[in-house]
Design a protein around this motif. Sequence first.
Motif, PDB file in Angstrom:
ATOM      1  N   ALA A  27       0.838  -1.202   0.000  1.00 44.80           N
ATOM      2  CA  ALA A  27       0.000   0.000   0.000  1.00 44.80           C
ATOM      3  C   ALA A  27       0.869   1.247   0.000  1.00 44.80           C
ATOM      4  O   ALA A  27       0.632   2.191  -0.778  1.00 44.80           O
ATOM      5  CB  ALA A  27      -0.921  -0.005   1.228  1.00 44.80           C
ATOM      6  N   TRP A  28       1.891   1.249   0.864  1.00 45.99           N
ATOM      7  CA  TRP A  28       2.796   2.397   0.908  1.00 45.99           C
ATOM      8  C   TRP A  28       3.547   2.564  -0.410  1.00 45.99           C
ATOM      9  O   TRP A  28       3.711   3.669  -0.923  1.00 45.99           O
ATOM     10  CB  TRP A  28       3.787   2.222   2.060  1.00 45.99           C
ATOM     11  CG  TRP A  28       4.935   3.178   2.012  1.00 45.99           C
ATOM     12  CD1 TRP A  28       4.918   4.506   2.300  1.00 45.99           C
ATOM     13  CD2 TRP A  28       6.280   2.869   1.629  1.00 45.99           C
ATOM     14  NE1 TRP A  28       6.165   5.049   2.125  1.00 45.99           N
ATOM     15  CE2 TRP A  28       7.025   4.072   1.714  1.00 45.99           C
ATOM     16  CE3 TRP A  28       6.927   1.699   1.239  1.00 45.99           C
ATOM     17  CZ2 TRP A  28       8.382   4.124   1.413  1.00 45.99           C
ATOM     18  CZ3 TRP A  28       8.280   1.751   0.936  1.00 45.99           C
ATOM     19  CH2 TRP A  28       8.986   2.950   1.021  1.00 45.99           C
ATOM     20  N   GLY A  29       4.013   1.430  -0.986  1.00 46.98           N
ATOM     21  CA  GLY A  29       4.730   1.499  -2.255  1.00 46.98           C
ATOM     22  C   GLY A  29       3.875   2.035  -3.383  1.00 46.98           C
ATOM     23  O   GLY A  29       4.340   2.825  -4.212  1.00 46.98           O
ATOM     24  N   LEU A  30       2.603   1.632  -3.421  1.00 40.07           N
ATOM     25  CA  LEU A  30       1.708   2.122  -4.468  1.00 40.07           C
ATOM     26  C   LEU A  30       1.424   3.609  -4.303  1.00 40.07           C
ATOM     27  O   LEU A  30       1.389   4.363  -5.284  1.00 40.07           O
ATOM     28  CB  LEU A  30       0.400   1.320  -4.447  1.00 40.07           C
ATOM     29  CG  LEU A  30       0.513  -0.154  -4.875  1.00 40.07           C
ATOM     30  CD1 LEU A  30      -0.803  -0.875  -4.652  1.00 40.07           C
ATOM     31  CD2 LEU A  30       0.943  -0.258  -6.332  1.00 40.07           C
ATOM     32  N   ILE A  31       1.199   4.030  -3.066  1.00 40.37           N
ATOM     33  CA  ILE A  31       0.976   5.459  -2.810  1.00 40.37           C
ATOM     34  C   ILE A  31       2.203   6.262  -3.224  1.00 40.37           C
ATOM     35  O   ILE A  31       2.093   7.347  -3.827  1.00 40.37           O
ATOM     36  CB  ILE A  31       0.632   5.690  -1.321  1.00 40.37           C
ATOM     37  CG1 ILE A  31      -0.740   5.106  -1.003  1.00 40.37           C
ATOM     38  CG2 ILE A  31       0.655   7.182  -0.974  1.00 40.37           C
ATOM     39  CD1 ILE A  31      -1.076   5.108   0.474  1.00 40.37           C
ATOM     40  N   THR A  32       3.380   5.732  -2.913  1.00 39.44           N
ATOM     41  CA  THR A  32       4.624   6.398  -3.311  1.00 39.44           C
ATOM     42  C   THR A  32       4.745   6.477  -4.821  1.00 39.44           C
ATOM     43  O   THR A  32       5.041   7.547  -5.380  1.00 39.44           O
ATOM     44  CB  THR A  32       5.836   5.647  -2.730  1.00 39.44           C
ATOM     45  OG1 THR A  32       5.727   5.585  -1.312  1.00 39.44           O
ATOM     46  CG2 THR A  32       7.136   6.343  -3.105  1.00 39.44           C
ATOM     47  N   ALA A  33       4.542   5.341  -5.498  1.00 41.03           N
ATOM     48  CA  ALA A  33       4.690   5.300  -6.954  1.00 41.03           C
ATOM     49  C   ALA A  33       3.688   6.204  -7.655  1.00 41.03           C
ATOM     50  O   ALA A  33       4.003   6.820  -8.684  1.00 41.03           O
ATOM     51  CB  ALA A  33       4.529   3.864  -7.445  1.00 41.03           C
ATOM     52  N   PHE A  34       2.487   6.325  -7.096  1.00 43.39           N
ATOM     53  CA  PHE A  34       1.442   7.099  -7.762  1.00 43.39           C
ATOM     54  C   PHE A  34       1.489   8.596  -7.471  1.00 43.39           C
ATOM     55  O   PHE A  34       1.348   9.419  -8.374  1.00 43.39           O
ATOM     56  CB  PHE A  34       0.061   6.565  -7.367  1.00 43.39           C
ATOM     57  CG  PHE A  34      -0.286   5.244  -7.990  1.00 43.39           C
ATOM     58  CD1 PHE A  34       0.441   4.732  -9.059  1.00 43.39           C
ATOM     59  CD2 PHE A  34      -1.338   4.492  -7.497  1.00 43.39           C
ATOM     60  CE1 PHE A  34       0.138   3.512  -9.624  1.00 43.39           C
ATOM     61  CE2 PHE A  34      -1.670   3.274  -8.061  1.00 43.39           C
ATOM     62  CZ  PHE A  34      -0.923   2.782  -9.129  1.00 43.39           C
ATOM     63  N   PHE A  35       1.705   8.973  -6.196  1.00 43.04           N
ATOM     64  CA  PHE A  35       1.329  10.323  -5.777  1.00 43.04           C
ATOM     65  C   PHE A  35       2.463  11.247  -5.354  1.00 43.04           C
ATOM     66  O   PHE A  35       2.214  12.421  -5.096  1.00 43.04           O
ATOM     67  CB  PHE A  35       0.311  10.236  -4.627  1.00 43.04           C
ATOM     68  CG  PHE A  35      -0.923   9.461  -4.987  1.00 43.04           C
ATOM     69  CD1 PHE A  35      -1.663   9.800  -6.107  1.00 43.04           C
ATOM     70  CD2 PHE A  35      -1.333   8.388  -4.221  1.00 43.04           C
ATOM     71  CE1 PHE A  35      -2.804   9.074  -6.449  1.00 43.04           C
ATOM     72  CE2 PHE A  35      -2.466   7.663  -4.550  1.00 43.04           C
ATOM     73  CZ  PHE A  35      -3.210   8.007  -5.668  1.00 43.04           C
ATOM     74  N   ILE A  36       3.710  10.764  -5.245  1.00 40.66           N
ATOM     75  CA  ILE A  36       4.787  11.698  -4.936  1.00 40.66           C
ATOM     76  C   ILE A  36       5.022  12.602  -6.143  1.00 40.66           C
ATOM     77  O   ILE A  36       4.533  12.309  -7.244  1.00 40.66           O
ATOM     78  CB  ILE A  36       6.081  10.952  -4.548  1.00 40.66           C
ATOM     79  CG1 ILE A  36       6.598  10.107  -5.720  1.00 40.66           C
ATOM     80  CG2 ILE A  36       5.872  10.099  -3.310  1.00 40.66           C
ATOM     81  CD1 ILE A  36       7.961   9.475  -5.470  1.00 40.66           C
ATOM     82  N   VAL A 303       4.373  -3.879 -10.966  1.00 40.05           N
ATOM     83  CA  VAL A 303       3.444  -3.096 -10.145  1.00 40.05           C
ATOM     84  C   VAL A 303       4.178  -1.992  -9.389  1.00 40.05           C
ATOM     85  O   VAL A 303       3.649  -0.896  -9.214  1.00 40.05           O
ATOM     86  CB  VAL A 303       2.693  -4.018  -9.160  1.00 40.05           C
ATOM     87  CG1 VAL A 303       1.915  -3.189  -8.136  1.00 40.05           C
ATOM     88  CG2 VAL A 303       1.730  -4.933  -9.919  1.00 40.05           C
ATOM     89  N   MET A 304       5.396  -2.254  -8.944  1.00 40.72           N
ATOM     90  CA  MET A 304       6.141  -1.309  -8.121  1.00 40.72           C
ATOM     91  C   MET A 304       7.072  -0.395  -8.924  1.00 40.72           C
ATOM     92  O   MET A 304       7.943   0.254  -8.346  1.00 40.72           O
ATOM     93  CB  MET A 304       6.955  -2.074  -7.069  1.00 40.72           C
ATOM     94  CG  MET A 304       6.098  -2.734  -6.023  1.00 40.72           C
ATOM     95  SD  MET A 304       5.052  -1.533  -5.154  1.00 40.72           S
ATOM     96  CE  MET A 304       4.015  -2.628  -4.178  1.00 40.72           C
ATOM     97  N   LEU A 305       6.899  -0.337 -10.222  1.00 41.42           N
ATOM     98  CA  LEU A 305       7.738   0.532 -11.044  1.00 41.42           C
ATOM     99  C   LEU A 305       7.490   2.010 -10.744  1.00 41.42           C
ATOM    100  O   LEU A 305       6.339   2.433 -10.624  1.00 41.42           O
ATOM    101  CB  LEU A 305       7.464   0.293 -12.526  1.00 41.42           C
ATOM    102  CG  LEU A 305       8.024  -0.964 -13.165  1.00 41.42           C
ATOM    103  CD1 LEU A 305       7.485  -1.110 -14.577  1.00 41.42           C
ATOM    104  CD2 LEU A 305       9.545  -0.937 -13.176  1.00 41.42           C
ATOM    105  N   PRO A 306       8.542   2.807 -10.637  1.00 41.09           N
ATOM    106  CA  PRO A 306       8.347   4.261 -10.567  1.00 41.09           C
ATOM    107  C   PRO A 306       8.050   4.794 -11.965  1.00 41.09           C
ATOM    108  O   PRO A 306       8.276   4.099 -12.968  1.00 41.09           O
ATOM    109  CB  PRO A 306       9.706   4.766 -10.063  1.00 41.09           C
ATOM    110  CG  PRO A 306      10.679   3.768 -10.597  1.00 41.09           C
ATOM    111  CD  PRO A 306       9.961   2.436 -10.567  1.00 41.09           C
ATOM    112  N   LYS A 307       7.562   5.995 -12.041  1.00 38.20           N
ATOM    113  CA  LYS A 307       7.266   6.594 -13.337  1.00 38.20           C
ATOM    114  C   LYS A 307       8.549   6.704 -14.153  1.00 38.20           C
ATOM    115  O   LYS A 307       9.569   7.195 -13.696  1.00 38.20           O
ATOM    116  CB  LYS A 307       6.650   7.984 -13.145  1.00 38.20           C
ATOM    117  CG  LYS A 307       6.185   8.630 -14.446  1.00 38.20           C
ATOM    118  CD  LYS A 307       5.527   9.970 -14.176  1.00 38.20           C
ATOM    119  CE  LYS A 307       5.027  10.610 -15.470  1.00 38.20           C
ATOM    120  NZ  LYS A 307       4.387  11.923 -15.212  1.00 38.20           N
ATOM    121  N   GLY A 308       8.474   6.210 -15.384  1.00 39.89           N
ATOM    122  CA  GLY A 308       9.629   6.271 -16.263  1.00 39.89           C
ATOM    123  C   GLY A 308      10.692   5.233 -15.966  1.00 39.89           C
ATOM    124  O   GLY A 308      11.800   5.310 -16.511  1.00 39.89           O
TER     125      GLY A 308
END
Length: 465
Positions: A27-36, A303-308
């Motif tokens: 959950a934390w990883g998805l929030i990080t990947a999506f919203f930072i 699933v845990m990829l950062p943008k780019g």
Amino acid sequence: MNMKVKIQKFGGFLAGMVIPNIGAFIAWGLITAFFIPTGWFPNEQLGSMVQPMIRFLLPILIAFTGGKMVYDQRGGVAGAVATMGAIVGSDIPMFMAAMILGPLGGYAIKQVDKFLQGKIKSGFEMLISNFTIGILGMILAILSFLIIGPTISAATNFATSGINLIIKAKLLPLLAVIIEPAKVIFLNNAIDQGIFVPLGVQDIAEHGKTIFFMLVSSPAPGCGILLAYSLFGKGNSKKSAPSALLIEFIGGIHEVYFPYVLMKPVMFLAVIAGGVAQALVWNIVNAGLAGYPHPGSIISFLVMLPKGGFIQVMLGIIAGILGSFFLASFFLKIDTKEELPDNEDTSLNNDIESMLGISSDEKQGKIYTKDIDKIVFACDAGIGSSAMGAGILRNKIKEANLDIIVENYAVESVPEDVVLIVCHKNLYERAKKTLPNAKIRTVESFLNDPEYDKLVEDLKKGVVE
């Protein structure tokens, strides 16, 4: 108990604290990947959850779980309170402190309760029970705030500086020389949960991604091994490799490729080559994940990829697969041993004792099927390989019309009433220490070990020796 078993047990204990809370990490990883700010969908308000979760929620969950493992609910509460002091007394995520203070708090309140047992007057039990945990929690929180937190913070900063120097010197790939063999002998949890998870969490907090989450979790080196066996193996090892490949690469259960390495020790060089290749590429292209990929499957990585970050991560995965594949293929091609008959399992050793992992001690004594209502398949953390092994054994027992339940547990958490345990042979000593009076049957291959059918036949006959 030898050193390897001690490290395995330590790793299993660390995994027991971390893995039950993986959902929170995801959950934390998805929030990080999506919203930072550098995420897929930047959102300042939603992104504000990242720091509180990494600083408070995740360490406290780990601490509570660690304390509960030692002394149930009271141990969990004491461990969580103790860890809060370290969290507030430091400016970095206190995962290492949580892994220490959680069990420490549980052990401390357990000893206090043991000391007071039989000494409390009737009617004051609840009052004393609440105040002992409150007073002890306060003391531990103060100690962790003043001493333990700053000490662990300094040690973490020192370790981080050392790792950063390794990265800057382009020497990170050399860690594969330790990581890949350690995985195959079931020391992966000690390395991953004990070292790379805390470093990775801090790295993400600073940079939004980390390479540390990928070094142990990557399915690439194992995938290359299994792909080589699928094409150039012999006998049943070649037949079973494609199924193992699917389970390892997609399902993320790495244990299925371990027997293919162990039966030919030269394959350790192949997995090391894959680990070095992937880490080298990731280091060069500055790859990383935004969250912890568990289980270590390609799906978790995506699933845990950062943008780019897709191309960078996949380049390393491909390099890891090719690195282990080419070397493993070479070793298989130069193998001059004749192919064994199809009814022999070449994914295991030829020596039948070693193949089944049965010691002379195991053969002594017998239990009768009428006394067995439950079989436990145990693994290091009680989630991955044991769930798969339990599923295989459960289906075979169902086909045999036997009224026996099959469950999976972490090896140190097997219930005391269990009389028959199945586990990997490398976990035999730990299982024996957990339940010395239980019968233990071991496997070497999670997918196609003949011990499954042998055990079912023994159960049908009415006696397990």
